[in-house]
Enzyme design. Structure first.
Site, PDB file in Angstrom:
ATOM      1  N   CYS A 141       0.864  -1.174   0.000  1.00  0.00           N
ATOM      2  CA  CYS A 141       0.000   0.000   0.000  1.00  0.00           C
ATOM      3  C   CYS A 141       0.902   1.225   0.000  1.00  0.00           C
ATOM      4  O   CYS A 141       1.973   1.208  -0.603  1.00  0.00           O
ATOM      5  CB  CYS A 141      -0.961  -0.022   1.187  1.00  0.00           C
ATOM      6  SG  CYS A 141      -0.139  -0.164   2.791  1.00  0.00           S
ATOM      7  N   HIS A 183      25.801  -2.936  13.172  1.00  0.00           N
ATOM      8  CA  HIS A 183      25.636  -3.165  11.731  1.00  0.00           C
ATOM      9  C   HIS A 183      26.894  -2.694  11.005  1.00  0.00           C
ATOM     10  O   HIS A 183      27.128  -1.495  10.836  1.00  0.00           O
ATOM     11  CB  HIS A 183      24.409  -2.411  11.212  1.00  0.00           C
ATOM     12  CG  HIS A 183      23.996  -2.806   9.825  1.00  0.00           C
ATOM     13  ND1 HIS A 183      24.722  -2.476   8.703  1.00  0.00           N
ATOM     14  CD2 HIS A 183      22.932  -3.522   9.384  1.00  0.00           C
ATOM     15  CE1 HIS A 183      24.118  -2.951   7.633  1.00  0.00           C
ATOM     16  NE2 HIS A 183      23.035  -3.588   8.011  1.00  0.00           N
TER      17      HIS A 183
END
Length: 652
Positions: free
Chosen positions: A28, A573
């Site tokens: 969406c 990360h």
């Protein structure tokens, strides 16, 4: 063609359980909507900790990965990498019987309507603008420009059964062209023209179901209705056709299957649609419209306050999609809607709250995140505001819901109605243009409701906002010297910090400290993932910053999540897009679920090899649940070694 979102698409595919675990996927405005065969195979924590993903929720029978404004590009990369065009039958997924009625309904409706929402909004905006141009005398209904633009605006609404016939066919796993054929047959001009003539009979005379009969099929009376712009009849018709098609595939010989299956399906499904499904669905549509109208008439203010106040909660869980067919049905049966009208102020209260936060906060990262979400909310995309700012801070989200309730109730008190599907946020104003009355009345009333709700939200936020310390400048009064008695003991030692004691984190990597805002990835730089710092490594070793559990470990070794003994949730990360190396140049010394000790070697990586391969090694070190802490301070040292204290936190 390569896309910058290919890496993110691969991560998503791997962590939803692989492409074989995906029954279907749609998107969406801001999120990917998966139906998974086995949701337990999804690695939700890994996805939540992945740069480029705002949040992950499971709702309405769907596994929703919230991306943000660039979800369309991510979806395209996802479809290409996963080859999701062909999806499994319901029997193969084993999901339909396990969802529950509400989840199954929301999932089905989302699958049918999400693909056409963009076009529906675009055409609705054209219709609204045309009414304004006609009202101000810029165009007349006889002008060629008006006629052509009107054709564009009306196309999807007049031929709605055709569009929905196609998307419903995809959702119900029936030949899409059969869905198109059913939709076109329902608006066949000859059948519609018969309704302007004399009826040959009247059924259910004297009841609420009284209907004229204009023709028969095999001597059976057929109740004709005008199915243009309708929703429910074609959905039920295609669902019925999907059952007939499966039966047809079993009984039609293989030698004539190519035309025999569509032939048998249409010959059975279309007449049944006109004789039974269509009339019953039309009655249901009318009853739904009457129910919404009755609830509105009982107390417009309460109706508006409820819908407006809970709208953002509906959006969070994706169940707002289930209201779309009701709204479209209202537009078809009553020529207006009050549900969407009651939500008119929801995104604008977020705008006001974000503006107040930008004025009050001294936290540069929170200010930057709020600024970005501010513009998204102006255009009606509130997920970045909800997940990035207001919901984590709790109080702003509560204020937004309360003021949206006030705005919704006021809009209904002022008689605001919604006349066309259209855009969101500032692009929604054409949807309030009344084509059959004072064109500007509802726009003026909705502006009044928005103004009241926004001013109230702004003032309340200024009053109740409690600032969060800036990570890079809030070191005043916090001793980051490792020799300090309060901070020197390891986080995971047997001495449990009191609620007043600061919590410290050691550096997981040796290197140069870089502000998180300089990371060239907005998921980190704008604080979507949480607060923290970045490190430019000088040594390719990753050590545990505190005692805890290694709760997530990406298979390639470039990213890992840790939950400390004190409840901190950490993300390390290494680099940007290093997932593309597929583990090359990385070596992991632990496995997911391991208990780890502060200073323990978790992994190693080859800095020079990674850089020579074209990737950055700049490593964000994030506290993803930092909103539980009122003070967040980072070291002012330029260089740190592994284990050096670089972050200090205090709980509320």
């Amino acid at each position: 063609m390569a896309s910058k979102y290919d890496g993110l698409a691969r991560i998503i595919i791997q962590n939803v359980g692989g492409k074989d675990n995906v029954a279907s996927v749609e998107h969406c405005m801001t999120r990917l909507r998966f139906e998974l065969k086995d949701e337990s195979k999804a690695n939700t924590e890994m996805l939540k900790n992945t740069d480029g993903i705002v949040n992950v929720i499971s709702s309405g029978g769907q596994y929703q990965v919230i991306i943000g404004n660039h979800v369309g590009q991510v979806y395209q990369a996802l479809v290409e990498k996963g080859r999701f065009e062909k999806q499994a039958d319901d029997e193969e997924t084993g999901k339909q019987g396990k969802k529950g009625l509400l989840n199954a309904f929301v999932g089905t409706i989302s699958g049918i309507f999400v693909p056409v929402i963009g076009l529906l909004c675009a055409c609705g905006m054209i219709k609204g603008v045309l009414v304004l141009l006609s009202t101000f005398g810029v165009l007349s209904a006889t002008d060629g420009t008006y006629i052509i633009l009107s054709a564009i605006g009306d196309c999807i609404f007049y031929f709605f059964p055709v569009f929905i016939g196609y998307t419903a066919a995809k959702k119900f796993k029936v030949n899409e062209f059969i869905g198109l054929a059913i939709g076109t047959s329902m608006i066949y001009p000859t059948l519609i023209s018969l309704m302007s003539g004399d009826a040959i009979n009247v059924l259910f005379s004297g009841t609420a179901l009284e209907s004229n009969v204009y023709l028969t099929f095999l001597k059976i009376p057929v109740i004709l209705n005008n199915y243009t712009s309708t929703v429910i009849p074609v959905i039920l018709a295609v669902w019925f056709a999907s059952k007939v098609e499966r039966f047809s595939k079993k009984v039609v010989p293989n030698v004539i299957k190519s035309f025999g299956v569509p032939l048998l399906t249409l010959v059975i499904a279309v007449p049944i649609t006109f004789m039974v499904i269509g009339p019953v669905a039309t009655w249901i549509s009318g009853l739904i419209g009457m129910l919404v109208s009755t609830l509105y008439q009982l107390s417009p203010i309460v109706f508006g306050a409820f819908v407006g106040g809970f709208w953002q909660v509906f959006v969070m869980f994706g169940i707002h999609q289930g209201l779309i067919p009701i709204v479209i049905n209202n537009l078809a049966t009553m020529k207006y809607d009050t549900i969407f009208a009651a939500t008119a102020t929801a995104s604008f209260t977020q705008v006001a709250i974000l503006l107040a936060i930008m004025i009050r906060t001294k936290n540069k990262r929170l200010k930057t995140t709020s600024f970005s979400a501010f513009f998204s909310s102006l255009f009606g995309i509130t997920e970045p505001a909800i997940y990035g700012v207001t919901l984590p801070l709790k109080t702003p989200f509560i204020i937004s819901c309360i003021t949206s309730a006030v705005g919704g109730g006021l809009a209904m008190f002022l008689g605001v109605k919604f006349y066309n599907m259209g855009g969101q946020g500032i692009f929604a104003f054409p949807t309030y243009v009344n084509p059959n009355g004072n064109a500007l009345h509802d726009i003026l009333m909705v502006v009044i409701a928005m103004a009241v709700a926004m001013v109230l939200a702004f003032i309340l936020m200024l009053i109740f906002f409690k600032d969060k310390a800036e990570a890079s400048t809030a070191t005043a009064g916090v001793d980051l010297n490792p020799t300090n008695a309060e901070l020197a003991s390891p986080l995971g030692s047997t001495q449990t910090p009191s609620s007043d004691s600061p919590i410290v984190l050691g550096s997981p990597i040796a290197g140069r400290i870089v502000p998180l805002s300089e990371v060239k990835d907005e998921a980190f730089s704008q604080g979507y993932m949480g607060n923290g710092i970045a490190i430019e490594p000088t040594e390719g070793k990753i050590v545990a910053p505190a005692d805890g559990i290694l709760t997530s470990l990406y298979p390639t070794g470039h990213a890992m999540g840790i939950t400390t003994d004190s409840g901190l949730e950490l993300l390390i990360h290494v680099g940007k897009d290093t997932v593309k190396l597929k583990g090359k140049y990385f070596k992991v010394h632990v496995k997911q679920g391991d208990a780890i000790k502060k200073g323990q070697l978790l992994g190693e990586f080859e800095i020079d090899s990674i850089i020579n391969a074209g990737y950055s090694t700049l490593t964000p070190f994030i506290v993803t649940n930092n909103n539980d802490y009122e003070q967040f301070a980072v070291t002012d040292q330029a260089l740190v070694g592994t284990g050096d204290i670089i972050i200090t936190l205090n709980k509320y």
